[in-house]
Design a protein around this motif. Structure first.
Motif, PDB file in Angstrom:
ATOM      1  N   MET A 362       3.824  -0.162 -31.357  1.00  0.00           N
ATOM      2  CA  MET A 362       5.098  -0.856 -31.125  1.00  0.00           C
ATOM      3  C   MET A 362       6.123   0.066 -30.471  1.00  0.00           C
ATOM      4  N   ILE A 363       6.189   1.310 -30.937  1.00  0.00           N
ATOM      5  CA  ILE A 363       7.137   2.275 -30.350  1.00  0.00           C
ATOM      6  C   ILE A 363       6.810   2.506 -28.881  1.00  0.00           C
ATOM      7  N   ILE A 366       7.850  -0.562 -26.695  1.00  0.00           N
ATOM      8  CA  ILE A 366       9.302  -0.596 -26.467  1.00  0.00           C
ATOM      9  C   ILE A 366       9.702   0.443 -25.419  1.00  0.00           C
ATOM     10  N   ILE A 369       8.723  -0.715 -21.924  1.00  0.00           N
ATOM     11  CA  ILE A 369       9.622  -1.743 -21.394  1.00  0.00           C
ATOM     12  C   ILE A 369      10.916  -1.097 -20.874  1.00  0.00           C
ATOM     13  N   LEU A 370      11.444  -0.115 -21.619  1.00  0.00           N
ATOM     14  CA  LEU A 370      12.652   0.586 -21.180  1.00  0.00           C
ATOM     15  C   LEU A 370      12.425   1.319 -19.863  1.00  0.00           C
ATOM     16  N   THR A 391      10.719   7.794 -24.301  1.00  0.00           N
ATOM     17  CA  THR A 391      10.662   7.414 -22.889  1.00  0.00           C
ATOM     18  C   THR A 391      10.338   8.622 -22.008  1.00  0.00           C
TER      19      THR A 391
END
Length: 455
Positions: A362-363, A366, A369-370, A391
């Motif tokens: 999940m991390i 996310i 997507i960023l 990121t």
């Protein structure tokens, strides 16, 4: 804190690489990845050579009456030489209309002649039609080969159909001299392109835009594949002893932090050895494929071959940035793998471990997507993407590879990445010990954090 880490690492690494399944998969896939690009590139070069040497099939006609409605009185004899055997003896006759052409064919009693009508549409696009006379001996499937002749020399046919003379074509085909100047060098006549380094940099700028998104996507895919494939193994290895009586003995002889990091790095080292050996074989296969296809079919460059050869002239992938980017990529994999270690430390059974793997997945989703929404253009990506470790693991290697991130930001991003990774490993070790001490009792995240913080 990390005492006896080496022993845990050595045991875990040896246990991973000595499995028959590991060896068989690594060797088999490595051979396939090496041979596959060689075969594909040879096949593409062979097809390119075949297309290059493919001869036009004759249209069967010995005379063609041309009704050119675009430009009258044009001479199509140039098509004889261009199309070669099967077309060089065709006689071209200019007629005012299709009806006139059909009448002349009927009056002459010609059996191997047809009328070629040349027109243009509202958008000024040239189009052609073949009109067969009633008593012709030509077959439609044979006459259709003339369209292949037009396609092969389309530019020459269009020039002829528009009534442009060859002398005019020679004039417009002359090269144009070009140069460029900076504002400071305009009056002095100092050419911008005399500075090869600056010219190369300008070319690189254009290429970076195209490659930044592609490389970022590839890195995200590599990260996701490696962490998903080997993260489960890390979680499984950490939770393995909890279902046996070895845990208490291990915690006496080995610090929990050392055990967690030893197992994490052991599994990951085996996984990266496997993964990068596949990458090396794939790259080696591509290079070997280019060389072998050139030897077997010299001059028959396929589109893929031309593109691969051009990569060497792009000056985008210099050795030092590539090495640094790979190191940062490994650090990023370590970060997400430490979440897999944490998932193992809070799990008591294999079933819990399987369900807790969603933490690092999940991390990563996310973060992806960023990066996709905020950092698709690497040159204008906000600085925080390179500093936030989740990121940064996905985008920082691209910035380093293409040279679009400053040294200070890169150092800060790597440092934060390492600090968080080490912190997560230590935390996972303490959670592992806490779970051992409270074995048999119900626990939750609130209780675990309380035990670890008060330790």
């Amino acid at each position: 804190m990390f005492k006896n880490f080496g022993k845990v690492f050595q045991f875990t690494f040896h246990n991973q690489v000595c499995q028959k399944g590991y060896k068989a998969l690594t060797i088999t896939l490595a051979v396939i990845l090496f041979l596959l690009p060689i075969g594909i590139l040879i096949l593409l070069a062979a097809n390119s050579e075949k297309d290059k040497n493919k001869k036009l099939e004759s249209c069967g006609a010995d005379k063609i009456y041309v009704a050119n409605e675009v430009a009258a009185n044009t001479n199509f004899d140039s098509m004889k030489i261009a199309n070669g055997e099967g077309y060089k003896d065709i006689v071209y006759v200019t007629v005012p209309s299709v009806d006139d052409g059909l009448k002349q064919i009927k009056d002459a009693g010609e059996k191997k002649a047809f009328v070629l009508r040349v027109t243009k549409d509202d958008k000024d696009k040239i189009s052609t039609d073949i009109v067969l006379p009633p008593d012709t001996s030509l077959e439609a499937k044979t006459v259709k080969h003339y369209f292949d002749a037009i396609s092969k020399n389309e530019m020459l046919f269009v020039i002829t159909a528009r009534g442009i003379s060859m002398s005019d074509v020679a004039e417009v085909s002359k090269t144009v001299e070009t140069d460029g100047f900076e504002a400071s060098g305009w009056k002095s006549g100092t050419s911008l392109f005399e500075d090869k380094a600056k010219a190369n940099e300008q070319n690189n700028e254009r290429l970076r835009d195209a490659f930044s998104v592609l490389i970022t996507m590839i890195i995200c895919m590599i990260m996701y594949f490696v962490v998903l494939a080997y993260g489960a193994s890390i979680t499984k290895n950490i939770v393995m002893e909890k279902s046996s009586k070895l845990m208490d003995t291990l915690l006496i002889s080995v610090k929990p932090e050392a055990m967690i990091f030893g197992k994490l790095s052991g599994v990951l080292a085996a996984g990266l050895l496997q993964f990068f050996s596949w990458i090396a074989c794939l790259v080696g296969g591509v290079f070997a494929g280019v060389i072998i296809s050139d030897k077997l079919f010299p001059g028959a460059d396929s589109t893929v071959n031309v593109f691969l050869k051009s990569l060497g002239d792009m000056d985008l992938f210099r050795p030092i940035p590539v090495i640094v980017a790979l190191i940062v990529l490994v650090f990023g994999i370590l970060l997400y793998s430490s979440f897999a270690a944490f998932a193992g430390s809070i799990s008591s059974t294999q079933e819990q471990a399987a369900s807790n793997q969603g933490i690092f997945v999940m991390i990563m989703v996310i973060a992806y997507i960023l990066v996709l929404t905020q950092g698709s253009d690497i040159q204008t990506a906000p600085t925080w993407l390179f500093l936030v470790p989740f990121t940064a693991a996905l985008i920082l290697p691209t910035g380093l590879l293409l040279g679009t991130v400053s040294t200070s930001v890169a150092i800060a991003g790597v440092a934060i990445l390492l600090v968080l990774t080490v912190g997560l490993v230590i935390f996972a070790g303490r959670v592992y010990k806490a779970m051992a001490l409270y074995k048999g009792q119900s626990t939750n995240f609130k209780k675990i954090f309380k035990i670890v913080s008060t330790k």
